[in-house]
Design an enzyme around this catalytic site. Structure first.
Site, PDB file in Angstrom:
ATOM      1  N   CYS A  94      -8.214 -26.170  64.423  1.00  0.00           N
ATOM      2  CA  CYS A  94      -9.275 -25.468  65.165  1.00  0.00           C
ATOM      3  C   CYS A  94      -9.217 -25.704  66.674  1.00  0.00           C
ATOM      4  O   CYS A  94      -9.886 -24.990  67.433  1.00  0.00           O
ATOM      5  CB  CYS A  94     -10.653 -25.882  64.645  1.00  0.00           C
ATOM      6  SG  CYS A  94     -10.849 -25.580  62.883  1.00  0.00           S
ATOM      7  N   ARG A 221     -26.762 -12.355  63.937  1.00  0.00           N
ATOM      8  CA  ARG A 221     -27.915 -11.765  63.262  1.00  0.00           C
ATOM      9  C   ARG A 221     -29.174 -12.029  64.097  1.00  0.00           C
ATOM     10  O   ARG A 221     -29.781 -13.108  63.987  1.00  0.00           O
ATOM     11  CB  ARG A 221     -28.060 -12.338  61.856  1.00  0.00           C
ATOM     12  CG  ARG A 221     -26.903 -11.982  60.937  1.00  0.00           C
ATOM     13  CD  ARG A 221     -27.133 -12.431  59.512  1.00  0.00           C
ATOM     14  NE  ARG A 221     -27.010 -13.862  59.367  1.00  0.00           N
ATOM     15  CZ  ARG A 221     -25.874 -14.525  59.154  1.00  0.00           C
ATOM     16  NH1 ARG A 221     -24.738 -13.843  59.084  1.00  0.00           N
ATOM     17  NH2 ARG A 221     -25.854 -15.823  59.017  1.00  0.00           N
ATOM     18  N   SER A 248     -19.672 -21.883  59.953  1.00  0.00           N
ATOM     19  CA  SER A 248     -19.036 -20.923  60.854  1.00  0.00           C
ATOM     20  C   SER A 248     -18.511 -19.747  60.045  1.00  0.00           C
ATOM     21  O   SER A 248     -18.168 -19.876  58.875  1.00  0.00           O
ATOM     22  CB  SER A 248     -17.891 -21.586  61.625  1.00  0.00           C
ATOM     23  OG  SER A 248     -16.940 -22.139  60.727  1.00  0.00           O
ATOM     24  N   CYS A 379     -14.015 -30.270  66.082  1.00  0.00           N
ATOM     25  CA  CYS A 379     -13.357 -31.051  65.044  1.00  0.00           C
ATOM     26  C   CYS A 379     -12.162 -30.252  64.548  1.00  0.00           C
ATOM     27  O   CYS A 379     -12.101 -29.031  64.742  1.00  0.00           O
ATOM     28  CB  CYS A 379     -14.315 -31.336  63.890  1.00  0.00           C
ATOM     29  SG  CYS A 379     -15.013 -29.865  63.114  1.00  0.00           S
TER      30      CYS A 379
END
Length: 394
Positions: A94, A221, A248, A379
């Site tokens: 990531c 949203r 996520s 992370c």
């Protein structure tokens, strides 16, 4: 605190595509090479940086076949960069495109390169399923003979979220409340036009092949409420606390950060928008990989003689609400300084592109709030935490 110098690594541009939902989102019909091509073209066009100056393009990508090298090179060459411009790909999970910034900066400091682009791309629509990021080819006798720590590098990320929540007592309600705030903040940033400053509109197509312009994140949203999120069922563990609503989103997107030295920028008439000061990477237990920022950030701040109070904005990648809450509480951060425009729970998390995405959001936020110092952190699968320090100059 940080005096300007000729050899400073400066950022000339930090932009991203909209981040959209995989499979059904606005960019789902585009392949990663198309996304990378457009974010590179858009970055060069908007920054007015001469592509002939770019020595190397380092692309963070996690899931692509053959490490994304062939597809990335295709995109770079099609975008009009000269033969001299080399291409490399990197996978630190990531943190891949954030690590691309670090490696690019190192190559500039060493004199190997003068101008670089640290990019990132991921089409999770095309490359995430069905393996979901877990390698299918592992020699089982080798695996079975490994230590628990070694075996845990293959743990599904949702299970690591549950492990963090259980070990550190992060309850379901606090996770859902955190997720709601991510959506509401991101919705406000979209509606106010704030995100438009960091997003390059992308020419995409729908399932029928018809052209359309994608310029807004589509996973946010605006009407998110705790009442709605609290009804969602756990997805990784029967009695767990991690849901699709407080994790996520699986997403598509790309990012690009253009780097050089201050003296090179001045020589060619480019105005830096920020300075990249440096980064740190910390190792954490692989089964609790989400706690990475809680170790990476202190390493970074200690390295440069700073404290939490010196930092104006922290952009932490929201892999899961569980690990986000743990890291914020463990570090004693001010919630108002963390992800003031929402995070990956609302915006999405296109793995290889996320590092550049949080940098573009950080620099946009520092400018809007007239703050000087900012930190990005995330992370990473296998048990690591990356953190990077930036100074606003815009």
């Amino acid at each position: 605190m940080f005096k300007k110098a000729a050899k400073d690594i400066v950022v000339l541009s930090a932009l991203r595509t909209a981040v959209t939902k995989s499979v059904k989102g606005g960019l789902a019909q585009l392949y990663p090479e198309e996304l990378l091509y457009q974010v590179l073209r858009g970055s060069i066009s908007k920054s007015n940086v001469d592509p002939n100056l770019v020595d190397d393009v380092l692309v963070g990508t996690v899931l692509q076949t053959l490490g994304g090298q062939k597809a990335s090179s295709l995109a770079v060459k099609k975008a009009g960069f000269p033969i001299k411009t080399t291409v490399n790909t990197i996978n630190r999970q990531c943190a891949s495109s954030a690590q691309a910034i670090t490696y690019s900066a190192g190559s500039i400091l060493s004199g190997e390169n003068k101008f670089t682009i640290a990019a990132g791309v991921e089409s999770m629509t095309h490359d995430y399923f069905p393996h979901r990021g877990i390698p299918q080819r592992i020699y089982q006798p080798f695996f079975e003979d490994a230590s628990e720590e070694a075996k845990n590098v293959l743990t599904p990320m949702g299970i690591t979220s549950e492990s963090v929540a259980e070990k550190f007592g992060i309850g379901r309600q606090s996770q859902d409340e955190f997720a709601v705030q991510s959506h509401l903040k991101a919705a406000k940033a979209t509606e106010s036009g704030h995100f438009a400053k960091e997003i390059i509109p992308i020419e995409a197509r729908n399932e029928a092949g018809e052209a359309k312009l994608v310029e807004k994140d589509d996973g946010i949203r605006p009407g998110s409420t705790y009442e709605k999120l609290s009804t969602l069922k756990p997805v990784f563990k029967e009695n767990g606390v991690t849901t699709a609503g407080n994790s996520s989103q699986i997403s598509d997107g790309a990012s690009a950060v253009i780097l050089t030295t201050r003296e090179n920028a001045e020589k060619h008439g480019y105005k830096p928008i920020a300075r990249f000061v440096g980064s740190s990477v910390a190792g954490v237990p692989s089964g609790l990989m989400g706690i990475g920022p809680s170790e990476g950030i202190p390493l970074l701040l200690e390295r440069f003689g700073l404290t939490n109070m010196d930092i104006g904005i922290f952009e932490l990648n929201e892999a899961f609400a569980s690990q986000s809450i743990y890291c914020i509480e463990k570090l004693g951060l001010d919630y108002d300084k963390v992800n003031p425009y929402g995070g990956a729970i609302a915006i999405g998390h296109p793995l290889g592109a996320t590092g550049g995405r949080v940098v573009s959001t950080l620099l946009n936020g520092l400018k809007a709030q007239n703050k000087e110092l900012g930190v990005v952190s995330m992370c990473t699968s296998t048990g690591q935490g990356y953190a990077g320090l930036f100074i606003n100059e815009d």
